[in-house]
Design an enzyme around this catalytic site. Structure first.
Site, short mmCIF file in Angstrom:
data_model
loop_
_atom_site.label_atom_id
_atom_site.label_comp_id
_atom_site.label_asym_id
_atom_site.label_seq_id
_atom_site.Cartn_x
_atom_site.Cartn_y
_atom_site.Cartn_z
N ASP A 175 52.25 35.51 40.66
CA ASP A 175 51.53 36.71 40.24
C ASP A 175 52.21 37.22 38.97
O ASP A 175 53.25 36.70 38.53
CB ASP A 175 51.50 37.76 41.36
CG ASP A 175 50.35 38.77 41.17
OD1 ASP A 175 49.80 38.82 40.06
OD2 ASP A 175 50.03 39.51 42.12
C1 BGC Z 1 47.53 41.17 40.59
C2 BGC Z 1 46.76 39.92 40.88
C3 BGC Z 1 45.94 39.51 39.68
C4 BGC Z 1 46.88 39.35 38.50
C5 BGC Z 1 46.17 38.89 37.24
C6 BGC Z 1 48.29 41.08 39.28
O1 BGC Z 1 48.82 42.33 38.93
O2 BGC Z 1 48.43 41.41 41.64
O3 BGC Z 1 45.96 40.09 42.02
O4 BGC Z 1 45.25 38.33 39.94
O5 BGC Z 1 47.49 40.60 38.24
O6 BGC Z 1 45.41 39.87 36.69
#
Ligand code: BGC
Length: 761
Positions: free
Chosen positions: A308
């Protein structure tokens, strides 16, 4: 006989010929057929190219500046050619037009396939969470929490198909969705992204979503690669705050949190995103137990594991298990990560290169991850055509998506209370519409809606109606008085005195409360109770003596026990999105008969969050010495609760066997009748309970559900089949077992039981 042999031979020849033709078509090969091509390509790649494939950066790094969405050719070349970056993600600020997306995608892919040594296209990823929220004028659907209330798998599939189509149309083929975490911690600010608290509900909806995102073959211009997330335990932070520690014993993790991911792997999900948090003191990004032993060796996951946002770096800066950024990279890659969403710099690339060059990480380990990434690129058809495809573009913005959005929003509407049948409201009534959500769009949508936070009203398509506008369209402006304004926090939305004087001329007060949009950490709250200014407004409305109908637009169950008694009607609308206002108004006026049912237990008190599948000890209390009571489970509304404008009755629940063995299944049958005169839908749920077990049994667990439409007076018989595995649980050793004994099965208030016999009995 002879004729049969001849026809079998002919059929066999055709099959062989068919397989041969398929093998000639490079992009239609089966997953394994790509392996040889992947290995061949891998053999030609330098270490730098390989490490680049494992590096994902955000679009910010290739844009001219903060204010534009124009690609900076030099920055792009630096990322894709010099740093060999294999994947890019996200949007800068807010949704782009379809044309802008096409320009961006074409620039990236043209450069990648013309100037990189092995012409490897870039894999672009996006969060299209409830529709493709990052493209202007896309259709957005209810967030997962509302979709779960519909208990409608075929509808969930249609919603996901539209999302896939509107994502692929931009040229993007990788969607960071679905969230498979369970909504068992209502404080958590991503609760709305979940399919609710139940294991079976989340598993079935997750599987359906993944299958329709990916379709039969991901190279088809209507499909995208799905990403199950966030593996694992993210949704259960102990404090309720986003990205804070979880404490989850292994057998509990396997009982509740693992099954949705198991189903997703069985559905051949293409990728996984890792939980940013830590479980029992171990950050998941640094855990070879979670990332390799559990995910790959036990579940058999073969796809791409992406981190993530910034989570490799955070092993050093937040979790402090790595003394340096380089140590952080080593930990994550050794644990089993394939791709780092770095994403704001190229540090991962540089540090991983160092680690391999100095011999700390063997190149063989890099090859494993790169092979998975390349294989996904092959499967998505990127090697034969990485550009936005005409067929996909044609499927953008189809009017039928709006119909699906309306159907989904209407089916999600959950009528929690309807005292004296106050609803539906006669359309000739004088309605006072008030509250911060009455004339606002962002609260209809929640997170991931044209911007990340979803708060900026300016970025919503002009065609979206507020509740005020939708109501006026239906009953005429003369019948609606509404002083609410678009800005959620504007004091005019909370003006009690004004509301009370306006109420004098009204037959009904429709009060629209809940939460404005928020996503992730900015949505953290300390108190589950509805905000005090909203409670005060509700009390002011009740004091007028007029019937008050509460419409709740919110991503999580905010506690309303202090005002619930004063409300005659309560409609929970979750985050119904593009057609949300129309769905709410249609429900209030009776044009839509509500049929949503709660996908979570609605708590009555902030300190008393007990879920429907609780243990007996959470229910049977001993608060007066030596006196047992059964008052421990006191939600405001139970999981599965939801009223209709008609009435349904169940016949007796029957089972085909009084006893059964582990190798047999049982079939349960129940009749359901719409005893009213109006047509309506009902979601029939089958629960089971294990009366005694070696791990304390749950009070009940959902085993099957089916939504049926019945005309007034119509009846239907439903059958559900269960086998011993459906009645299994995880023991202390973490193994799935079934224990002999008596099981009770329940639909509504009807019950029946049967005994599972032990081996040899
Ligand atoms: C979130 C994810 C997301 C990623 C990309 C993160 O802050 O936890 O769910 O896919 O950002 O945008």
């Amino acid at each position: 006989m002879k004729k049969n042999i001849v026809s079998v031979l002919i059929a066999a020849l055709f099959t062989v010929f068919g397989l041969f033709v398929l093998s000639l078509s490079p992009e239609r090969s089966s997953g394994d057929a790509f392996d040889a091509r992947v290995q061949k390509l891998l053999g030609k790649m330098t270490l730098e190219e390989k490490v680049g494939q494992m590096t994902q950066v955000t679009i910010d790094l290739i844009l001219k500046d903060d204010k534009t969405n124009e690609i900076d050719e030099q920055k792009l070349r630096y990322a894709v050619v010099e740093k060999n970056v294999g994947s890019i993600l996200n949007v800068k600020g807010h949704a782009y037009t379809l044309d802008t997306w096409h320009t961006i995608q074409r620039s990236i892919q043209e450069l990648a396939i013309s100037e990189t040594p092995n012409k490897i296209p870039v894999l672009y990823g996006i969060d299209a969470i409830h529709g493709n929220n990052y493209v202007k004028s896309s259709t957005l659907f209810p967030h997962n929490i509302g979709m779960a209330a519909t208990r409608d798998l075929s509808l969930a599939k249609r919603v996901t198909e539209a999302t896939a189509a509107e994502t692929r149309a931009t040229g993007i083929r990788w969607n960071f969705d679905p969230v498979l975490g369970l909504g068992r911690q209502p404080l958590w600010s991503r609760f709305e992204e979940t399919f609710g608290e139940d294991v079976y509900l989340v598993s079935t909806l997750g599987e359906a979503t993944i299958k329709s995102y990916q379709g039969e073959s991901m190279d088809q211009p209507l499909n995208v690669a799905a990403c199950m997330k966030h593996f694992i335990g993210y949704s259960l932070p102990l404090s309720g705050k986003d990205r804070t520690p979880a404490h989850i014993p292994d057998n509990v993790l396997r009982e509740y949190l693992l099954p949705p991911f198991e189903h997703a792997v069985e559905a051949d999900v293409a990728s996984v995103m890792i939980n940013s948090g830590e479980i029992n003191g171990v950050p998941v990004h640094a855990s070879s137990y979670y990332l390799t032993t559990l995910l790959r060796e036990e579940l058999g996951f073969k796809g791409v594991a992406v981190s993530d946002w910034e989570d490799v770096i955070r092993l050093h800066t937040r979790h402090r298990v790595a003394a340096s950024p380089k140590e952080a990279v080593r930990l994550a890659v050794e644990a089993g990560l394939d791709m780092s969403m770095v994403p704001l710099d190229f540090s991962f690339y540089d540090l991983l290169l160092d680690l391999v060059r100095e011999g700390t990480i063997p190149e063989k380990r890099i090859d494993e991850s790169v092979a998975r990434i390349l294989k996904l690129k092959f499967k998505l058809g990127l090697f034969s055509d990485p550009f936005p495809e005409e067929e996909a573009i044609q499927r953008f913005g189809l009017p039928e998506y709006k119909d699906v959005a309306l159907e989904a929003a209407e089916k999600s509407m959950t009528l929690l209370k309807n005292e004296n049948n106050v609803l539906p409201i006669p359309s000739s009534s004088k309605i006072l519409l008030a509250g911060p959500s009455a004339n606002n769009v962002s609260s209809l949508f929640g997170s991931w809606s044209y911007t990340w936070q979803g708060r900026d009203e300016a970025h919503y398509p002009g065609s979206i109606l507020t509740i005020k506008e939708a109501l006026e369209n239906k009953v005429g402006t003369d019948n609606v008085l509404c002083r609410s304004v678009r800005n959620y926090t504007d004091e005019r939305n909370f003006a009690i005195g004004q509301l009370q004087s306006d109420a004098k001329n009204a037959d009904y007060i429709v009060l629209c409360l809940g939460e404005d949009a928020y996503a992730e950490s900015p949505g953290v709250i300390d108190d589950l109770t509805l905000d005090t200014d909203q409670i005060a407004l509700a009390e002011g409305a009740v004091a007028t003596g007029k019937p008050v109908i509460l419409v709740l637009l919110q991503g999580r169950p905010r506690v309303i026990s202090s005002i619930e008694g004063g409300m005659q009607g309560i409609l929970l609308a979750y985050r119904p999105a593009s057609k949300g206002a129309e769905a709410i108004v249609n429900t209030l006026l009776g044009e839509n008969n509500p049929s949503g049912i709660l996908p979570f237990s609605y708590p009555q008190h902030t300190g008393d969050v007990v879920l429907y599948d609780h243990k007996y000890t959470e229910r049977i209390r001993e608060d007066i010495p030596n006196t047992y009571g059964d008052g421990g489970y006191r939600p405001q509304w139970d999981f599965g609760h939801g009223l209709s404008y008609t009435t349904f009755e169940f016949g007796d629940l029957t089972i085909d066997k009084a006893t059964f063995t582990e190798d047999e299944s049982v079939t349960l049958t129940i009749g359901v009748t719409n005893t009213g005169s109006q047509g309506g839908d009902v979601a029939v749920e089958l629960y089971a309970r294990d009366l005694y077990a070696s791990i304390t049994p749950n009070f009940k667990r959902l085993k099957r559900y089916e939504r049926v439409s019945l005309k007034g007076g119509e009846s239907r018989k439903l059958t559900f089949t269960l086998n011993a595995t459906d009645l299994s649980f995880i023991n202390v050793a973490g193994e799935r077992i079934t224990e002999p004994g008596v099981f009770e099965f329940m639909v509504g208030t009807k019950t029946v039981s049967a005994e599972l016999l032990g081996k040899g009995s």
